[in-house]
Scaffold this active site. Structure first.
Site, PDB file in Angstrom:
ATOM      1  N   SER A   1       0.807  -1.217   0.000  1.00 14.67           N
ATOM      2  CA  SER A   1       0.000   0.000   0.000  1.00 14.67           C
ATOM      3  C   SER A   1       0.843   1.271   0.000  1.00 14.67           C
ATOM      4  O   SER A   1       0.305   2.370   0.135  1.00 14.67           O
ATOM      5  CB  SER A   1      -0.928   0.005   1.222  1.00 14.67           C
ATOM      6  OG  SER A   1      -0.168  -0.035   2.401  1.00 14.67           O
TER       7      SER A   1
ATOM      8  N   THR B   1      -1.610   3.901   4.540  1.00 16.91           N
ATOM      9  CA  THR B   1      -0.637   4.962   4.303  1.00 16.91           C
ATOM     10  C   THR B   1       0.354   4.935   5.442  1.00 16.91           C
ATOM     11  O   THR B   1      -0.037   4.668   6.582  1.00 16.91           O
ATOM     12  CB  THR B   1      -1.389   6.314   4.354  1.00 16.91           C
ATOM     13  OG1 THR B   1      -2.331   6.333   3.291  1.00 16.91           O
ATOM     14  CG2 THR B   1      -0.459   7.503   4.262  1.00 16.91           C
TER      15      THR B   1
ATOM     16  N   THR C   1       1.817   7.073   0.203  1.00 17.86           N
ATOM     17  CA  THR C   1       0.900   5.943  -0.043  1.00 17.86           C
ATOM     18  C   THR C   1       0.769   5.661  -1.531  1.00 17.86           C
ATOM     19  O   THR C   1       1.049   6.539  -2.361  1.00 17.86           O
ATOM     20  CB  THR C   1      -0.507   6.275   0.521  1.00 17.86           C
ATOM     21  OG1 THR C   1      -1.331   5.109   0.478  1.00 17.86           O
ATOM     22  CG2 THR C   1      -1.193   7.368  -0.259  1.00 17.86           C
TER      23      THR C   1
ATOM     24  N   ARG D   1      -7.047   9.332  -9.599  1.00 19.04           N
ATOM     25  CA  ARG D   1      -7.601   9.602  -8.263  1.00 19.04           C
ATOM     26  C   ARG D   1      -6.464  10.005  -7.305  1.00 19.04           C
ATOM     27  O   ARG D   1      -5.413   9.395  -7.261  1.00 19.04           O
ATOM     28  CB  ARG D   1      -8.301   8.352  -7.735  1.00 19.04           C
ATOM     29  CG  ARG D   1      -8.924   8.503  -6.322  1.00 19.04           C
ATOM     30  CD  ARG D   1      -7.998   8.049  -5.226  1.00 19.04           C
ATOM     31  NE  ARG D   1      -8.661   8.067  -3.911  1.00 19.04           N
ATOM     32  CZ  ARG D   1      -8.040   7.824  -2.764  1.00 19.04           C
ATOM     33  NH1 ARG D   1      -6.742   7.557  -2.747  1.00 19.04           N
ATOM     34  NH2 ARG D   1      -8.686   7.856  -1.624  1.00 19.04           N
ATOM     35  N   VAL D   2      -6.720  11.051  -6.546  1.00 17.54           N
ATOM     36  CA  VAL D   2      -5.765  11.496  -5.538  1.00 17.54           C
ATOM     37  C   VAL D   2      -6.485  11.468  -4.189  1.00 17.54           C
ATOM     38  O   VAL D   2      -7.632  11.918  -4.080  1.00 17.54           O
ATOM     39  CB  VAL D   2      -5.260  12.926  -5.855  1.00 17.54           C
ATOM     40  CG1 VAL D   2      -4.444  13.483  -4.696  1.00 17.54           C
ATOM     41  CG2 VAL D   2      -4.428  12.912  -7.143  1.00 17.54           C
ATOM     42  N   GLY D   3      -5.817  10.935  -3.190  1.00 14.67           N
ATOM     43  CA  GLY D   3      -6.416  10.877  -1.855  1.00 14.67           C
ATOM     44  C   GLY D   3      -5.967  12.037  -0.988  1.00 14.67           C
ATOM     45  O   GLY D   3      -5.529  13.087  -1.474  1.00 14.67           O
ATOM     46  N   ASP D   4      -6.081  11.833   0.308  1.00 13.20           N
ATOM     47  CA  ASP D   4      -5.707  12.884   1.263  1.00 13.20           C
ATOM     48  C   ASP D   4      -4.202  12.987   1.478  1.00 13.20           C
ATOM     49  O   ASP D   4      -3.694  14.036   1.882  1.00 13.20           O
ATOM     50  CB  ASP D   4      -6.360  12.603   2.626  1.00 13.20           C
ATOM     51  CG  ASP D   4      -5.927  11.241   3.193  1.00 13.20           C
ATOM     52  OD1 ASP D   4      -5.912  10.255   2.423  1.00 13.20           O
ATOM     53  OD2 ASP D   4      -5.598  11.166   4.385  1.00 13.20           O
TER      54      ASP D   4
ATOM     55  N   THR E   1      -4.740   8.275   8.098  1.00 10.03           N
ATOM     56  CA  THR E   1      -4.819   7.124   7.198  1.00 10.03           C
ATOM     57  C   THR E   1      -6.292   6.737   7.076  1.00 10.03           C
ATOM     58  O   THR E   1      -7.125   7.175   7.859  1.00 10.03           O
ATOM     59  CB  THR E   1      -3.975   5.946   7.740  1.00 10.03           C
ATOM     60  OG1 THR E   1      -4.048   4.856   6.809  1.00 10.03           O
ATOM     61  CG2 THR E   1      -4.455   5.480   9.100  1.00 10.03           C
ATOM     62  N   GLY E   2      -6.586   5.940   6.069  1.00  5.59           N
ATOM     63  CA  GLY E   2      -7.977   5.539   5.859  1.00  5.59           C
ATOM     64  C   GLY E   2      -8.525   6.134   4.584  1.00  5.59           C
ATOM     65  O   GLY E   2      -7.761   6.494   3.682  1.00  5.59           O
ATOM     66  N   HIS E   3      -9.834   6.217   4.510  1.00 12.06           N
ATOM     67  CA  HIS E   3     -10.483   6.660   3.269  1.00 12.06           C
ATOM     68  C   HIS E   3     -10.225   8.150   3.044  1.00 12.06           C
ATOM     69  O   HIS E   3     -10.806   9.006   3.716  1.00 12.06           O
ATOM     70  CB  HIS E   3     -11.971   6.355   3.316  1.00 12.06           C
ATOM     71  CG  HIS E   3     -12.239   4.884   3.308  1.00 12.06           C
ATOM     72  ND1 HIS E   3     -12.212   4.128   4.461  1.00 12.06           N
ATOM     73  CD2 HIS E   3     -12.479   4.033   2.290  1.00 12.06           C
ATOM     74  CE1 HIS E   3     -12.446   2.852   4.134  1.00 12.06           C
ATOM     75  NE2 HIS E   3     -12.606   2.772   2.836  1.00 12.06           N
ATOM     76  N   GLY E   4      -9.367   8.412   2.078  1.00  8.70           N
ATOM     77  CA  GLY E   4      -8.891   9.765   1.856  1.00  8.70           C
ATOM     78  C   GLY E   4      -9.993  10.757   1.555  1.00  8.70           C
ATOM     79  O   GLY E   4      -9.921  11.928   1.956  1.00  8.70           O
TER      80      GLY E   4
HETATM   81  N1  ASP Z   1      -5.514   7.673   2.912  1.00  4.67           N
HETATM   82  C1  ASP Z   1      -5.097   6.864   1.794  1.00  4.67           C
HETATM   83  C2  ASP Z   1      -5.841   7.307   0.577  1.00  4.67           C
HETATM   84  O1  ASP Z   1      -7.017   7.582   0.657  1.00  4.67           O
HETATM   85  C3  ASP Z   1      -5.257   5.413   1.986  1.00  4.67           C
HETATM   86  C4  ASP Z   1      -5.111   4.866   3.370  1.00  4.67           C
HETATM   87  O2  ASP Z   1      -4.467   5.445   4.207  1.00  4.67           O
HETATM   88  O3  ASP Z   1      -5.692   3.819   3.667  1.00  4.67           O
HETATM   89  O4  ASP Z   1      -5.276   7.304  -0.477  1.00  4.67           O
END
Ligand code: ASP
Length: 331
Positions: free
Chosen positions: A86, A188, A206, A216-219, A239-242
């Site tokens: 990841s 991440t 990440t 696609r770009v996350g947080d 971390t998690g759903h950006g």
């Molecule tokens: N935050 C990251 C993203 O959304 C992924 C993650 O940390 O699980 O790209």
């Protein structure tokens, strides 16, 4: 599928595994204990790959080094590890089979650098640092980021390892994009550190959500969302759903809540509560969402909070390198 949470490598992670068993720490214990003794230097990072990353950061911090150098050195460990699915080299690809990386870095003087949707470069964090130090800009994306990296001498490499390619081909049979909470198809490494001189810095890197849309770009590369540092107050990373972290400008929010007097954990908790509230307002299912924050204040106190049980983070200070289970909204 092997999950990072369940998978501890026998050789390299043997000492880490012992620590996990021994410590099984809970955050209240840690933050209370830490409050009385607030130590520096100290480094925190997300998930159990943070244990190894912290070791590299500690090498710098324990020699009186700068937090900025420590966080860069630390996150480069999972970035360069092809078995980490990841982050960096070996990261899962997008739905077109392309490994695209996001990273950002921030120092004690609010210098910032970031790259998004960067392909073929093993260490996006170092490219982000080069953006910060060698360009008049703060963020480069896609081909522009790649061209800049190549101009700086970063080698162009294939980042898609065989196992990731196999899994992606398997995924293509259904092509169902549904990030699964606490299953390793994202994650991440976010790292924040306070050095012996009392300066804070952070880094975040990440490969983002596996099988995301191309582009696609996350947080994680967005200063204020996946990372924020204010050298007067503290630092936070996510971390998690950006998409959910961006929605609340998460890490900036956590730092601002610490500015208002909240402890690191209370600040993380309030940011998570905001994610929870907006999820309900938007009539989305909270069960499908994971967001975790870690935070460190100027005194060296730290804490964390997340939506779903199962998030952990690694803390290295003078007492050693320990993995801590974060407290969560959903029990
Ligand atoms: N935050 C990251 C993203 O959304 C992924 C993650 O940390 O699980 O790209």
């Amino acid at each position: 599928m092997t999950t990072r949470r369940n998978f501890i490598k026998t050789s390299a992670f043997a000492s880490a595994a012992l620590l996990v068993d021994k410590v099984n720490a809970n955050e209240e214990f840690t933050s209370k204990e830490h409050k009385s003794e607030a130590l520096k230097p100290i480094v925190l990072s997300t998930w159990n790959f943070g244990l190894k990353a912290n070791e590299a950061a500690w090498e710098v911090l324990s020699k009186n080094g700068r937090a900025l150098d420590a966080v860069e050195a630390g996150v480069k460990i999972p970035e360069g590890d092809p078995t980490e699915r990841s982050v960096g080299y070996g990261g899962r690809p997008d739905r077109d089979g392309r490994v695209t990386l996001d990273a950002c870095i921030m120092d004690e003087n609010a210098n910032i650098g970031s790259v998004a949707c960067l392909e073929f470069i093993k260490h996006p964090i170092s490219v982000a640092r080069a953006v910060m130090e060698k360009t008049p800009h703060v963020m480069l994306v896609g081909d522009g980021a790649l061209q800049f990296a190549l101009s700086q001498g970063f080698p162009k490499e294939n980042l898609l390892v065989d196992d990731s390619e196999k899994e992606w081909k398997e995924w293509m049979k259904t092509s169902n994009y549904k990030p699964i909470v606490n299953i390793e198809n994202h994650d991440t490494i976010g790292m924040i550190a306070l050095d012996a001189n009392g300066n804070l810095s952070g880094a975040c890197t990440t490969s983002g959500m596996a099988y995301k849309m191309h582009g696609r770009v996350g947080d994680s590369p967005i200063i204020g969302a996946g990372l924020y540092v204010d050298n007067e107050i503290g630092a936070a990373t996510a971390t998690g759903h950006g998409e959910e972290v961006i929605r609340i400008a998460g890490c900036h929010l956590v730092v601002e809540l610490m500015r208002q007097g909240k402890s690191p954990k209370a600040a993380c908790k309030e940011a998570v509560n905001r994610v929870v509230k907006l999820t309900a307002n938007r009539k989305k299912n909270l069960k499908d969402i994971q967001v975790g924050f870690i935070a460190l204040n100027k005194k060296g106190e730290y804490g964390s909070y997340c939506v779903q049980n199962g998030f952990n983070y690694a803390v290295y200070d003078a007492k050693g390198n320990n993995l801590i289970n974060a407290d969560s909204y959903m029990k």
